[in-house]
Design an enzyme around this catalytic site. Sequence first.
Site, PDB file in Angstrom:
ATOM      1  N   SER A 135     -64.439 -22.096  24.558  1.00  0.00           N
ATOM      2  CA  SER A 135     -64.920 -21.127  25.323  1.00  0.00           C
ATOM      3  C   SER A 135     -66.174 -21.694  25.929  1.00  0.00           C
ATOM      4  O   SER A 135     -67.242 -21.864  25.111  1.00  0.00           O
ATOM      5  CB  SER A 135     -65.298 -19.691  24.366  1.00  0.00           C
ATOM      6  OG  SER A 135     -65.994 -18.906  25.093  1.00  0.00           O
ATOM      7  N   LYS A 136     -66.224 -21.751  27.097  1.00  0.00           N
ATOM      8  CA  LYS A 136     -67.505 -22.187  27.932  1.00  0.00           C
ATOM      9  C   LYS A 136     -68.735 -21.538  27.373  1.00  0.00           C
ATOM     10  O   LYS A 136     -69.727 -21.847  26.873  1.00  0.00           O
ATOM     11  CB  LYS A 136     -67.239 -22.248  29.370  1.00  0.00           C
ATOM     12  CG  LYS A 136     -68.471 -22.402  30.254  1.00  0.00           C
ATOM     13  CD  LYS A 136     -68.150 -22.248  31.763  1.00  0.00           C
ATOM     14  CE  LYS A 136     -69.720 -22.483  32.450  1.00  0.00           C
ATOM     15  NZ  LYS A 136     -69.611 -22.446  33.914  1.00  0.00           N
ATOM     16  N   THR A 137     -68.284 -20.113  27.464  1.00  0.00           N
ATOM     17  CA  THR A 137     -69.661 -19.169  27.147  1.00  0.00           C
ATOM     18  C   THR A 137     -69.796 -18.950  25.427  1.00  0.00           C
ATOM     19  O   THR A 137     -70.989 -18.791  25.029  1.00  0.00           O
ATOM     20  CB  THR A 137     -69.498 -17.955  27.726  1.00  0.00           C
ATOM     21  OG1 THR A 137     -68.093 -17.293  27.296  1.00  0.00           O
ATOM     22  CG2 THR A 137     -69.805 -18.104  29.237  1.00  0.00           C
ATOM     23  N   PHE A 138     -68.747 -19.072  24.712  1.00  0.00           N
ATOM     24  CA  PHE A 138     -68.650 -18.801  23.312  1.00  0.00           C
ATOM     25  C   PHE A 138     -69.148 -17.193  23.321  1.00  0.00           C
ATOM     26  O   PHE A 138     -69.666 -16.966  22.028  1.00  0.00           O
ATOM     27  CB  PHE A 138     -69.783 -19.564  22.578  1.00  0.00           C
ATOM     28  CG  PHE A 138     -68.759 -20.211  21.296  1.00  0.00           C
ATOM     29  CD1 PHE A 138     -67.724 -21.177  21.621  1.00  0.00           C
ATOM     30  CD2 PHE A 138     -68.989 -19.725  20.101  1.00  0.00           C
ATOM     31  CE1 PHE A 138     -66.888 -21.684  20.488  1.00  0.00           C
ATOM     32  CE2 PHE A 138     -68.140 -20.237  19.022  1.00  0.00           C
ATOM     33  CZ  PHE A 138     -67.270 -21.209  19.332  1.00  0.00           C
ATOM     34  N   THR A 139     -69.000 -16.554  24.078  1.00  0.00           N
ATOM     35  CA  THR A 139     -69.096 -15.051  24.035  1.00  0.00           C
ATOM     36  C   THR A 139     -67.948 -14.195  24.554  1.00  0.00           C
ATOM     37  O   THR A 139     -68.266 -13.015  24.421  1.00  0.00           O
ATOM     38  CB  THR A 139     -70.354 -14.649  24.892  1.00  0.00           C
ATOM     39  OG1 THR A 139     -70.137 -14.932  26.138  1.00  0.00           O
ATOM     40  CG2 THR A 139     -71.575 -15.148  24.357  1.00  0.00           C
ATOM     41  N   THR A 140     -67.001 -14.816  25.003  1.00  0.00           N
ATOM     42  CA  THR A 140     -65.878 -14.130  25.454  1.00  0.00           C
ATOM     43  C   THR A 140     -65.144 -13.282  24.270  1.00  0.00           C
ATOM     44  O   THR A 140     -64.788 -13.875  23.230  1.00  0.00           O
ATOM     45  CB  THR A 140     -64.653 -14.949  26.111  1.00  0.00           C
ATOM     46  OG1 THR A 140     -65.385 -15.778  27.213  1.00  0.00           O
ATOM     47  CG2 THR A 140     -63.642 -14.215  26.707  1.00  0.00           C
TER      48      THR A 140
ATOM     49  N   GLN B 142     -55.048 -18.539  38.397  1.00  0.00           N
ATOM     50  CA  GLN B 142     -56.367 -18.560  38.088  1.00  0.00           C
ATOM     51  C   GLN B 142     -57.141 -19.583  39.131  1.00  0.00           C
ATOM     52  O   GLN B 142     -58.153 -19.078  39.619  1.00  0.00           O
ATOM     53  CB  GLN B 142     -56.540 -18.983  36.612  1.00  0.00           C
ATOM     54  CG  GLN B 142     -58.067 -18.583  36.296  1.00  0.00           C
ATOM     55  CD  GLN B 142     -58.621 -19.179  35.080  1.00  0.00           C
ATOM     56  OE1 GLN B 142     -58.026 -20.118  34.410  1.00  0.00           O
ATOM     57  NE2 GLN B 142     -59.908 -18.849  35.020  1.00  0.00           N
TER      58      GLN B 142
ATOM     59  N   GLU C 100     -62.246 -11.577  23.871  1.00  0.00           N
ATOM     60  CA  GLU C 100     -61.181 -12.139  23.020  1.00  0.00           C
ATOM     61  C   GLU C 100     -61.120 -13.223  22.144  1.00  0.00           C
ATOM     62  O   GLU C 100     -60.454 -13.339  21.159  1.00  0.00           O
ATOM     63  CB  GLU C 100     -60.000 -12.414  24.170  1.00  0.00           C
ATOM     64  CG  GLU C 100     -59.568 -11.136  25.047  1.00  0.00           C
ATOM     65  CD  GLU C 100     -60.386 -10.856  26.130  1.00  0.00           C
ATOM     66  OE1 GLU C 100     -61.602 -11.552  26.170  1.00  0.00           O
ATOM     67  OE2 GLU C 100     -60.159 -10.546  27.149  1.00  0.00           O
TER      68      GLU C 100
ATOM     69  N   GLY D 287     -59.557 -20.404  32.034  1.00  0.00           N
ATOM     70  CA  GLY D 287     -59.661 -21.628  32.008  1.00  0.00           C
ATOM     71  C   GLY D 287     -59.667 -22.538  30.719  1.00  0.00           C
ATOM     72  O   GLY D 287     -59.337 -23.572  30.616  1.00  0.00           O
TER      73      GLY D 287
ATOM     74  N   GLU E 249     -58.809 -16.622  41.197  1.00  0.00           N
ATOM     75  CA  GLU E 249     -60.132 -16.167  40.671  1.00  0.00           C
ATOM     76  C   GLU E 249     -61.089 -16.958  41.896  1.00  0.00           C
ATOM     77  O   GLU E 249     -62.302 -16.550  41.791  1.00  0.00           O
ATOM     78  CB  GLU E 249     -60.256 -16.921  39.305  1.00  0.00           C
ATOM     79  CG  GLU E 249     -61.662 -16.193  38.598  1.00  0.00           C
ATOM     80  CD  GLU E 249     -61.396 -16.602  37.336  1.00  0.00           C
ATOM     81  OE1 GLU E 249     -61.708 -17.509  36.757  1.00  0.00           O
ATOM     82  OE2 GLU E 249     -61.358 -15.666  36.343  1.00  0.00           O
TER      83      GLU E 249
ATOM     84  N   GLY F 230     -65.049 -22.434  34.466  1.00  0.00           N
ATOM     85  CA  GLY F 230     -64.084 -22.136  33.496  1.00  0.00           C
ATOM     86  C   GLY F 230     -62.671 -22.837  34.255  1.00  0.00           C
ATOM     87  O   GLY F 230     -61.775 -23.663  33.347  1.00  0.00           O
ATOM     88  N   ARG F 231     -62.258 -22.462  35.513  1.00  0.00           N
ATOM     89  CA  ARG F 231     -60.847 -22.851  35.834  1.00  0.00           C
ATOM     90  C   ARG F 231     -60.928 -24.186  35.984  1.00  0.00           C
ATOM     91  O   ARG F 231     -59.721 -24.523  36.663  1.00  0.00           O
ATOM     92  CB  ARG F 231     -60.748 -21.698  36.991  1.00  0.00           C
ATOM     93  CG  ARG F 231     -61.628 -21.588  38.127  1.00  0.00           C
ATOM     94  CD  ARG F 231     -61.301 -20.309  39.018  1.00  0.00           C
ATOM     95  NE  ARG F 231     -62.219 -20.061  39.917  1.00  0.00           N
ATOM     96  CZ  ARG F 231     -63.408 -19.657  39.812  1.00  0.00           C
ATOM     97  NH1 ARG F 231     -63.617 -19.000  38.491  1.00  0.00           N
ATOM     98  NH2 ARG F 231     -64.127 -19.111  40.689  1.00  0.00           N
TER      99      ARG F 231
ATOM    100  N   LYS G  34     -64.622  -5.870  31.860  1.00  0.00           N
ATOM    101  CA  LYS G  34     -64.894  -6.124  30.552  1.00  0.00           C
ATOM    102  C   LYS G  34     -65.821  -5.133  29.908  1.00  0.00           C
ATOM    103  O   LYS G  34     -65.896  -4.812  29.016  1.00  0.00           O
ATOM    104  CB  LYS G  34     -65.741  -7.387  30.661  1.00  0.00           C
ATOM    105  CG  LYS G  34     -64.897  -8.694  30.859  1.00  0.00           C
ATOM    106  CD  LYS G  34     -65.805  -9.961  30.837  1.00  0.00           C
ATOM    107  CE  LYS G  34     -65.060 -11.122  31.266  1.00  0.00           C
ATOM    108  NZ  LYS G  34     -65.929 -12.345  31.232  1.00  0.00           N
TER     109      LYS G  34
ATOM    110  N   HIS H 242     -32.313 -18.178  41.502  1.00  0.00           N
ATOM    111  CA  HIS H 242     -31.349 -17.003  40.993  1.00  0.00           C
ATOM    112  C   HIS H 242     -31.979 -15.896  40.666  1.00  0.00           C
ATOM    113  O   HIS H 242     -31.334 -14.925  40.111  1.00  0.00           O
ATOM    114  CB  HIS H 242     -30.505 -17.691  39.758  1.00  0.00           C
ATOM    115  CG  HIS H 242     -29.761 -18.816  40.167  1.00  0.00           C
ATOM    116  ND1 HIS H 242     -28.426 -18.635  40.612  1.00  0.00           N
ATOM    117  CD2 HIS H 242     -30.010 -20.151  40.115  1.00  0.00           C
ATOM    118  CE1 HIS H 242     -27.870 -19.972  40.874  1.00  0.00           C
ATOM    119  NE2 HIS H 242     -29.134 -20.772  40.445  1.00  0.00           N
TER     120      HIS H 242
HETATM  121  O1  F6P Z   1     -63.446 -13.512  32.539  1.00  0.00           O
HETATM  122  C1  F6P Z   1     -63.065 -14.570  33.283  1.00  0.00           C
HETATM  123  C2  F6P Z   1     -63.514 -16.020  32.667  1.00  0.00           C
HETATM  124  O2  F6P Z   1     -64.898 -15.993  32.627  1.00  0.00           O
HETATM  125  C3  F6P Z   1     -62.920 -17.181  33.449  1.00  0.00           C
HETATM  126  O3  F6P Z   1     -63.417 -17.654  34.526  1.00  0.00           O
HETATM  127  C4  F6P Z   1     -62.916 -18.155  32.228  1.00  0.00           C
HETATM  128  O4  F6P Z   1     -62.191 -19.244  32.466  1.00  0.00           O
HETATM  129  C5  F6P Z   1     -62.521 -17.286  30.933  1.00  0.00           C
HETATM  130  O5  F6P Z   1     -63.048 -16.064  31.432  1.00  0.00           O
HETATM  131  C6  F6P Z   1     -62.941 -17.666  29.515  1.00  0.00           C
HETATM  132  O6  F6P Z   1     -64.264 -18.028  29.597  1.00  0.00           O
HETATM  133  P1  F6P Z   1     -64.863 -18.934  28.476  1.00  0.00           P
HETATM  134  O7  F6P Z   1     -64.549 -20.119  28.632  1.00  0.00           O
HETATM  135  O8  F6P Z   1     -66.481 -18.711  28.645  1.00  0.00           O
HETATM  136  O9  F6P Z   1     -64.392 -18.362  27.176  1.00  0.00           O
END
Ligand code: F6P
Length: 553
Positions: free
Chosen positions: A215-220, A359, A222, A164, A363, A277-278, A516, A394
Amino acid sequence: MAGFDQASFLPSWKALEEHHASTGKSIILKEEFKNNPQRFNQLSHTFKNSADNSEILFDFSKNLVTDETLKLLVRLAKETGVEKLRDEMFNGDPINFTENRAVYHVALRNVSNSPMKVNGNSVVEGVNSVLEHMKEFSEQVRSGEWKGYTGKKIKTIINIGIGGSDLGPVMVTEALKPYADRSLTLHFVSNIDGTHVAEALKSSDPETTLFLIASKTFTTAETITNAQTAKAWFLQTAKNEAHIAKHFVALSTNEAEVTRFGIDKKNMFGFESWVGGRYSVWSAIGLSVALYIGFDNFHQFLAGAHAMDQHFKNTPLEQNIPVLGGLLSVWYSDFFGAQTHLVSPFDQYLHRFPAYLQQLSMESNGKAITRTDDYVRYTTGAILFGEPATNAQHSFFQLLHQGTKLIPADFILAAESHNPVDGGKHQTMLASNFFAQAEALMVGKSPDQVRGEGTPRNLVPHKTFTGSRPTTSILAQKITPATLGALIAYYEHVTFTEGAIWNINSFDQWGVELGKVLAKKIQTELETEGAGGGHDASTSGLIAAYKQKAGRL
Ligand code: F6P
């Protein structure tokens, strides 16, 4: 919380099963149109968008329904408490019960500033203050008042985020490109594959690049890894950590992690945990949108969504456009056994819209446990897919027309193109296809018709089309910010309606966690010499083969 466990135990569900067996499954759409000249008028609805005084026509008449079907579906919505859950959402109640959170993205686009509260506390001021910050910052960057560490204007914006925190900004900036400041180059980096960040950095200059770490959580994993790579790349040239303040901003709910990363909290655009997030493109996560198309257009985008929210909140179920969209989806999934849902925009700028909706829908509603903790006794979340037409025609439309599967489809077109090239010829051809596809899917072509064209006998079955394949046609005036806002909100509320009927929690996403956790464990194994182990034979074998190929065994 809704007062039922399984929708399939309800009287309206039973009635729908009977109705499907007696009538629904044998509806011949072209006959329905022949028998009722008013069908189009009765089953199409015009959404009036108060944000820009435009209209969007939703034509549900080419769906496999009769008056009776709709009556029963509305009864199902009532028995499953769709209205109650909707009102709870608008009240800021913690309807995301597995995370004990409100679901309040509607408060982010509350442009009328009506009172909205969570736990008795008003959220209006907080939302407006972030919007004010976004306005001020986007205007500074666009005007060149905000300068990089060597005094140059920002030319490149790189949004680093995933899910998201990526799909909304990508889709909306693409969809609203006609409104963009084209002197800005925009990149979106989401994938952990180093190629993604490397390609974005290759063509960027640290002196004129602004990074938005979304990043909502700032822990993702990637996002943080990509952000660290970007920071190292930047510091290689800028040398001094103090320069980060001019080139990195954070869009997040997690102030502690943002600060730990090295971003000053003055450069943080916050939002609250009640924004999923979404559903976050309406929040600070939409900063790339505001930078690219300007804050006034971003505000219009919010206003369009708000107008759809008002419609969803205040319109009786029988006339409620997203409720009807959600009911049709349940009708196809659970009574016809449809597994998929196609969304094809007849609009090149909307080319990421299906990916965004994937998503949103999958999701949200890819769940099998009800709000009363039981395994569902019916199919939930359809597999949403799509591509813009006419390209899709097509490629995979063959299966829609003559395959064995029922694939309910939404087609989206704007009457006015942003690029009426060649005297509007392209637009006319595009529109012709929009109408023709829905018509062809609906009317089909009988063996008699095929024979009547002089087709050799052995080819007749191959050239026959059964017809009665359902579509919803969505016709807008033009894809303006307000129209796009309303369209996204439409799909959000369709998704909401489906989830309410299925009695699942559309707002958590525990299903992404297991992978994860395992990836983290395997990462350590890949970074360590030796064979590793402790997996099933397939996973261990694959890891060993990878390590050998990568020279790590
Ligand atoms: O892993 C799924 C998810 O939590 C989604 O719901 C979210 O949009 C995405 O990862 C990114 O999360 P964040 O914004 O915390 O980095």
